[in-house]
Write an enzyme that holds these catalytic residues in place. Structure first.
Site, PDB file in Angstrom:
ATOM      1  N   CYS A 156      13.663   9.524  -6.476  1.00  0.00           N
ATOM      2  CA  CYS A 156      12.574   8.766  -6.322  1.00  0.00           C
ATOM      3  C   CYS A 156      12.066   9.437  -5.079  1.00  0.00           C
ATOM      4  CB  CYS A 156      12.496   7.142  -6.535  1.00  0.00           C
ATOM      5  SG  CYS A 156      13.698   6.614  -5.111  1.00  0.00           S
ATOM      6  N   CYS A 158       0.918  -1.307  -0.043  1.00  0.00           N
ATOM      7  CA  CYS A 158       0.000  -0.022   0.014  1.00  0.00           C
ATOM      8  C   CYS A 158       0.943   1.274   0.023  1.00  0.00           C
ATOM      9  CB  CYS A 158      -0.897  -0.006   1.317  1.00  0.00           C
ATOM     10  SG  CYS A 158      -2.122  -1.332   1.152  1.00  0.00           S
TER      11      CYS A 158
END
Length: 401
Positions: free
Chosen positions: A358, A198
């Site tokens: 990132c 998640c």
């Protein structure tokens, strides 16, 4: 329950208080439940492992339904990023153990239920002694290793396992190790090297809430032995859910217990003594080896403060953001071009200095390795801790997600 409150004895000698009659009356009107079913629920004990997105709704409905004892096992604490889907917890509970936060909520919801908390993560050394105290186990975790561990332990202790998962817009649910049905390892004998989460892939709150609610429903059915979950008549199945498809639900039959299974087959390789005394060997024999990304050499990594200086002083550097486009659309740094990790193979003519970033500094390392192979002539490096590092070290107003 008030000790002075009048107790009404049922015909079979078990007791419900006046409060319980009033509290559970609407569900006791159902022919599938009645007083016998309510007493079965009161006699039952359920362990929920994971007080997160799945565990929160599952615990709420089980406690509201009147199970006798609930165990909550979770070593994590409440974080703000949990609150959109972990609906038992609240803003004021940030930093509190999830199991404690859940217990406080649930005791207020139904003080008739005994609630035990275990402020630890599941491990081979602690799980047996906890699970053996309960009738049914709910796997509400999001960790692959823990899923195998819970299932293997339930097999050896003879406990049914109600397992669910949810990711993005999808969910699945299955009852394992019930009436000679398959275990989790029967269905998934080999761990997946890379597992989405998640935190990385995202989750819609009502999706995980739906699956947790279904775990509670299947647990009630299991306790009452109704609706196809009767002993000796159980036909194993899996429920699949997709929030944005029509139809949203699929009900599929699954294969039976596998003869080759290392956990429940006739030639099983596991025992309680082995798992508790040799946790490292357990992970090896069960083919589970956590995938640990090798860190880039320090020379290939810079800090967020170094990145700030590069942005201000080195306009000719190539800046690449390798997150998915949806994440790039949430927040970004100036000068960075979005090239997702899946597309970096197309960059075969890079030269000079190339800075890769990132979200947290993991995906960028993978991207640097790929780009180095394709562009040995270029000087390619990434940012330690990624955008999280930028928010911590450079700009505290930069949004985190």
């Amino acid at each position: 329950m008030n000790p002075q409150e009048k107790i009404i004895c049922s015909s079979n000698g078990l007791e419900l208080s006046l409060d319980e009659y009033s509290r559970y009356g609407r569900q006791m009107l159902l022919s599938e439940i009645g007083l016998p079913g309510q007493l079965s629920l009161k006699r039952s004990s359920v362990l929920v492992i994971g007080a997160g997105g799945l565990g929160c709704p599952a615990m709420q409905y089980l406690v509201a339904a009147g199970i006798g004892t609930l165990g909550i096992m979770d070593g994590d604490v409440v974080d703000k990023s949990n609150l959109h889907r972990q609906i038992i917890h609240s803003t004021s509970k940030q930093g509190m153990h999830k199991a404690i936060s859940a217990k406080q909520f649930l005791e207020d919801l139904n003080p008739n239920v005994i609630i035990n908390t275990y402020l630890e993560f599941a491990s081979a050394s602690n799980l047996f002694s906890i699970i053996e105290q309960y009738d049914v186990v709910l796997d509400c975790t999001d960790n692959q290793y823990t899923r195998y561990l819970i299932s293997d332990t339930c097999v050896l202790l003879g406990r049914p396992l109600v397992s669910a998962s949810a990711l993005k817009l999808e969910g699945q649910l299955c009852i394992y190790n019930y009436c000679n049905g398959p275990c989790y390892r029967c269905m998934f004998p080999n761990p997946t090297p890379v597992v989405a989460s998640c935190a990385k892939s995202g989750i819609l709150g009502p999706v995980v809430g739906t699956m947790g609610t279904m775990q509670a429903l299947e647990t009630v059915k299991l306790i009452l032995h109704i609706n196809g979950i009767k002993k000796d008549q159980f036909d194993p199945y899996m429920l699949l859910f997709h929030a944005f498809k029509v139809p949203q639900w699929k009900h599929i039959r699954i294969r039976p217990r596998q003869q080759s299974c290392k956990a429940c087959g006739p030639n099983k390789m596991l025992s309680r003594e082995f798992m508790e005394s040799s946790p490292k060997e357990y992970t090896t024999i069960c083919d589970y080896v956590p995938t640990l990304s090798k860190q880039l050499a320090p020379i290939r990594r810079i800090s967020a403060l170094d990145l700030k200086n590069l942005i201000e002083t080195s306009p000719h550097i190539t800046f690449l953001d390798v997150r998915e486009p949806v994440q790039f659309g949430i927040c970004r740094l100036p000068l960075f071009k979005n090239i997702p990790l899946s597309e970096v193979d197309s960059l075969q003519n890079l030269s000079g200095k190339v800075c890769v970033i990132c979200r947290s500094g993991n995906t960028s390392q993978t991207a640097v390795r790929k780009l180095q192979e394709l562009n040995p002539q270029a000087d390619i490096f990434d940012v330690v801790a990624g955008l999280k590092g930028w928010s911590t070290e450079v700009d505290p107003n930069f949004p985190l997600y």
